[in-house]
Scaffold this active site. Structure first.
Site, PDB file in Angstrom:
ATOM      1  N   TYR A 141       8.966   4.792  10.361  1.00 43.65           N
ATOM      2  CA  TYR A 141       8.098   4.408  11.477  1.00 43.65           C
ATOM      3  C   TYR A 141       8.492   5.115  12.781  1.00 43.65           C
ATOM      4  O   TYR A 141       7.733   5.132  13.736  1.00 43.65           O
ATOM      5  CB  TYR A 141       8.126   2.890  11.703  1.00 43.65           C
ATOM      6  CG  TYR A 141       7.529   2.081  10.569  1.00 43.65           C
ATOM      7  CD1 TYR A 141       6.716   2.668   9.612  1.00 43.65           C
ATOM      8  CD2 TYR A 141       7.769   0.725  10.455  1.00 43.65           C
ATOM      9  CE1 TYR A 141       6.172   1.931   8.571  1.00 43.65           C
ATOM     10  CE2 TYR A 141       7.236  -0.030   9.418  1.00 43.65           C
ATOM     11  CZ  TYR A 141       6.434   0.582   8.480  1.00 43.65           C
ATOM     12  OH  TYR A 141       5.903  -0.149   7.455  1.00 43.65           O
ATOM     13  N   LYS A 187      14.774   3.664  -2.669  1.00 41.58           N
ATOM     14  CA  LYS A 187      14.028   4.508  -3.612  1.00 41.58           C
ATOM     15  C   LYS A 187      14.888   5.744  -3.847  1.00 41.58           C
ATOM     16  O   LYS A 187      14.465   6.888  -3.636  1.00 41.58           O
ATOM     17  CB  LYS A 187      12.650   4.836  -2.993  1.00 41.58           C
ATOM     18  CG  LYS A 187      11.691   5.532  -3.910  1.00 41.58           C
ATOM     19  CD  LYS A 187      11.104   4.643  -4.978  1.00 41.58           C
ATOM     20  CE  LYS A 187      10.164   5.432  -5.880  1.00 41.58           C
ATOM     21  NZ  LYS A 187       9.811   4.731  -7.119  1.00 41.58           N
ATOM     22  N   ASP A 219       9.946  -0.314  -6.042  1.00 41.27           N
ATOM     23  CA  ASP A 219       8.796  -0.662  -6.896  1.00 41.27           C
ATOM     24  C   ASP A 219       9.167  -1.811  -7.829  1.00 41.27           C
ATOM     25  O   ASP A 219       8.384  -2.744  -8.038  1.00 41.27           O
ATOM     26  CB  ASP A 219       8.269   0.560  -7.664  1.00 41.27           C
ATOM     27  CG  ASP A 219       9.360   1.505  -8.120  1.00 41.27           C
ATOM     28  OD1 ASP A 219      10.542   1.265  -7.799  1.00 41.27           O
ATOM     29  OD2 ASP A 219       9.050   2.492  -8.815  1.00 41.27           O
ATOM     30  N   ASP A 243       9.161  -4.236   5.577  1.00 38.72           N
ATOM     31  CA  ASP A 243       7.873  -4.647   6.125  1.00 38.72           C
ATOM     32  C   ASP A 243       7.011  -5.192   4.983  1.00 38.72           C
ATOM     33  O   ASP A 243       6.413  -6.277   5.061  1.00 38.72           O
ATOM     34  CB  ASP A 243       7.221  -3.404   6.764  1.00 38.72           C
ATOM     35  CG  ASP A 243       6.026  -3.732   7.614  1.00 38.72           C
ATOM     36  OD1 ASP A 243       5.718  -4.923   7.757  1.00 38.72           O
ATOM     37  OD2 ASP A 243       5.382  -2.792   8.124  1.00 38.72           O
ATOM     38  N   ASP A 247       6.560  -9.466   3.713  1.00 40.40           N
ATOM     39  CA  ASP A 247       5.230 -10.091   3.684  1.00 40.40           C
ATOM     40  C   ASP A 247       4.879 -10.560   2.273  1.00 40.40           C
ATOM     41  O   ASP A 247       4.242 -11.606   2.104  1.00 40.40           O
ATOM     42  CB  ASP A 247       4.156  -9.118   4.179  1.00 40.40           C
ATOM     43  CG  ASP A 247       3.936  -9.263   5.684  1.00 40.40           C
ATOM     44  OD1 ASP A 247       4.839  -9.819   6.344  1.00 40.40           O
ATOM     45  OD2 ASP A 247       2.887  -8.842   6.179  1.00 40.40           O
TER      46      ASP A 247
END
Ligand code: NAD
Length: 354
Positions: A141, A187, A219, A243, A247
């Protein structure tokens, strides 16, 4: 012990009132007192001062030991230019000012609320009690170069050793006060930034021999959160993965009204995970539990009052297990208790179990 209190908009002032009642019980029982300084933020600050984060609020926050926020925003201010809106000019500006580096989101599914979770009973019954520790100020980000033209858009995912070390230590410290398990999510089979992440997290783990570390690809983590969420204690992860995963896990308990959060930085910020809920604001029906559990996090992480925090969590759990429900978690809304009744029940229970 100085707290900046920013109730904000929508249900913010209603749920804040209940959390402050709980704080009063803590003060009475411990004999400790907190200096509480109230400030304005968001839409109500725009209405009073023409600024979603007035200078006075900035000052109050920088002088406090911790910041306790309700929520900001609402349809009344949605047509303002983005930087003048409560969310961007108020909350995001506050977060930026505080140099927040970690977001901590605990998720617990109470046994008697199994029926409102979107997951099957047999999955939830194994117990869901996890916390996501998300790196907040680096990663894709913020990494440079980034940009967009007519033909391409690009971002840079970057992590340096110092950043990973710092956030990893935060996660291991939190795990020490819990079930002592950290799952680091990355990852590393594809991304170089994740390879460094995994290496540094493993090195930090050597300083915490009492905490068990495992690594998981993001994943798979997304899948495991749905298949077997009980396996997680502390999930440590990057900005973007956190993030998404925080959620995803927020959906498990079945209501935003149950979810607290903390963000660590120059000063720590404590706030419910949900927003200002304009659809129910001013009706005394909002669930104050997210705000009350955010208070517990503040006592634990900013004031070292771990026992007191556990007592508040216990009182909340007992009130829920006894069958009291605000409307968002009630099977029969006719039998729901109000915001202030829920606050009173939790205060009473806290006094009883102290
Ligand atoms: P929201 O989280 O406010 O509401 C989503 C749903 O959850 C609503 O149905 C609401 O009634 C319910 N809900 C949330 N908290 C609840 C509680 N404590 N008790 C019972 N029900 C609860 O999200 P939204 O509707 O997308 O946004 C509303 C406003 O809040 C917008 O202006 C948005 O920008 C702002 N917002 C603020 C924050 C913040 O202050 N941290 C976070 C998210 C959204």
């Amino acid at each position: 012990m100085k707290i900046a209190i920013l109730p904000g908009d929508g249900i913010g002032p209603e749920v804040m009132r209940e959390a402050l009642k709980v704080l009063e019980v803590v003060e009475k029982k411990t004999g400790k007192t907190f200096e509480k300084i109230f400030g304005h933020i968001g839409g109500e600050a725009i209405d009073k001062f023409g600024d979603p984060l007035p200078e006075e609020t900035r000052r109050i926050c920088m002088e406090a030991d911790a910041i306790f926020l309700g929520s900001v925003g609402g349809p009344k201010w949605d047509n303002l230019p983005p930087e003048k809106r409560p969310e961007i000019g108020g909350l995001l500006a506050l977060r930026k000012m505080l140099n927040l580096y970690a977001n901590i989101r605990p998720i617990k599914v109470y046994r008697s609320l199994v029926s409102i979770s979107p997951l099957k009973e047999r999955v939830i019954e194994a117990g869901v009690d996890l916390v996501t520790v998300r790196e907040l100020s680096y990663g894709v980000y913020y990494g440079k170069p980034r940009g967009i033209d007519e033909e391409k858009g690009f971002d840079t995912m970057i992590y340096d050793r110092k950043t990973v070390e710092y956030i990893a230590r935060t996660a291991f410290e939190i795990a020490r006060n819990r079930r002592k398990k950290v799952t680091s999510v990355d990852k590393a089979n594809v991304l170089y930034s994740s390879m460094l992440w995994r290496k540094v997290v493993s090195e930090v783990a050597e300083d915490y021999p009492d905490v068990e570390l495992s690594h998981m690809y993001v994943d798979n983590a997304a899948m495991q959160l749905i298949l077997r969420p009980s396996q997680f204690d502390v999930i440590l992860t990057t900005n973007m993965f956190g993030d998404i995963l925080s959620d995803e896990s927020a959906a498990l308990p079945g209501s935003l009204g149950l979810l607290p959060s903390a963000s660590f930085g120059d000063k720590n910020l404590y706030e419910p995970a949900g927003g200002s809920a304009p659809d129910i604001a001013g009706k005394n029906v909002a669930n104050p539990i997210a705000q009350i559990l955010s208070l517990a996090m503040m006592l634990e992480f900013s004031f070292g009052m771990v026992d007191e925090a556990r007592k508040i969590e216990k009182a909340v759990e007992m009130v829920i297990e006894e069958g009291y429900r605000t409307r968002d978690i009630a099977e029969d809304p006719e039998k729901a208790v109000s915001t202030s009744q829920m606050g009173d029940l939790i205060c009473k229970k806290l006094e009883e179990i102290w």
